[in-house]
Design an enzyme around this catalytic site. Sequence first.
Site, PDB file in Angstrom:
ATOM      1  N   LYS A 185      -1.633   3.542   4.484  1.00 43.32           N
ATOM      2  CA  LYS A 185      -1.367   4.865   3.920  1.00 43.32           C
ATOM      3  C   LYS A 185      -0.934   5.836   5.015  1.00 43.32           C
ATOM      4  CE  LYS A 185      -4.556   3.978   0.131  1.00 43.32           C
ATOM      5  NZ  LYS A 185      -5.904   4.114  -0.426  1.00 43.32           N
ATOM      6  N   GLN A 233     -11.552   6.941   0.835  1.00 45.08           N
ATOM      7  CA  GLN A 233     -11.323   5.514   0.562  1.00 45.08           C
ATOM      8  C   GLN A 233     -12.574   4.890  -0.058  1.00 45.08           C
ATOM      9  OE1 GLN A 233      -8.349   3.833   1.033  1.00 45.08           O
ATOM     10  NE2 GLN A 233      -9.364   2.132  -0.004  1.00 45.08           N
ATOM     11  N   ASP A 278      -5.678  11.094  -5.354  1.00 48.62           N
ATOM     12  CA  ASP A 278      -5.971   9.771  -5.932  1.00 48.62           C
ATOM     13  C   ASP A 278      -6.087   9.844  -7.457  1.00 48.62           C
ATOM     14  OD1 ASP A 278      -5.999   7.529  -4.361  1.00 48.62           O
ATOM     15  OD2 ASP A 278      -8.035   7.842  -3.598  1.00 48.62           O
TER      16      ASP A 278
END
Length: 291
Positions: free
Chosen positions: A53, A97, A120
């Site tokens: 990412k 994460q 997200d």
Amino acid sequence: MAHLIDGKALSAQIREEVKQAVTQRTSEGHRAPYLAVVLVGEDPASASYVRGKAKASAEVGIGSDTMTYPDDIGENELLDIVKGLNEDPEVDGILVQLPLPKHIDDRKVINAIDPKKDVDCFHPESVGNLVIGLDGFQPATPAGIVEMLRRSNIETSGKHCVIIGRSNIVGKPLANLMLKKGMDSTVTVCHSRTKDLPSIARQADILVAAIGWANFVTADMVKPGAVVIDVGINRVDDETRERGYRLVGDVDFEAVEPIASHITPVPGGVGPMTIAVLLQNTLKAAVDHSA
Ligand code: NAD
């Protein structure tokens, strides 16, 4: 023989679009979009996703920083870190994460993220916007699948889309995206308690497998001419590879490919699209933030 949907090439197109938009913004005097990534612990898979990412962000001109914390960080300490990022005007997007260590409640941490920075699309407010069809952040993997269908000119209106898997990150949000006006599919979601799953799968014009079970979808589950999207990423032992394994999807590719009209490979299918949507979301966060 099915047409292979090339996730790598489609994701490169999207990344180029994001890069051009970022260049345009910075030439107009805006600062570059900025993504804060929080990584807890040393899980090698999580560390590798986060590296991917960060690299993809840098390639399109999005600033990012990975903040790494030890496994034994306290829940309150992590919540304070998220709060600090919420309040930081230089931060456009926040990504924590997952999974987090067991002593930390994932849900509490996700709920603490400012929905305006929730790139997200896991916060309940983002999920609610998705369900009622409001504009907002896109859930990365499902939106990546939608982009693949659109950019491959696959008709979705009135088509029967059967999704195998009902997770919060793939199956459920994808069902909502496929139902949205503009996509207009008729959607069926199958899961581990579904009865006679093969006969439902065989009705699909668009069949999506998101289970996490190598080669689960066999040729007898696929209607001739169906579009088959394989979300699964599974490791299977392979002594011919230096690392001792290879990655396969949830679809028995060799058997299904001759029957389908379109199919995604693993790797190189849905996976690369996921990061591309994250970059789109971070750009959107920056644009909304400065509006
Ligand atoms: P999950 O474990 O959260 O959910 C799996 C789903 O499959 C569950 O809803 C379950 O009901 C269903 N299921 C399990 N066994 C079944 C069975 N026998 N019959 C029917 N349904 C069954 O998984 P997830 O997070 O949605 O991920 C699914 C797969 O997709 C995994 O392989 C994961 O690695 C992969 N994935 C890939 C990407 C990507 O970017 N390509 C992103 C997310 C997940």
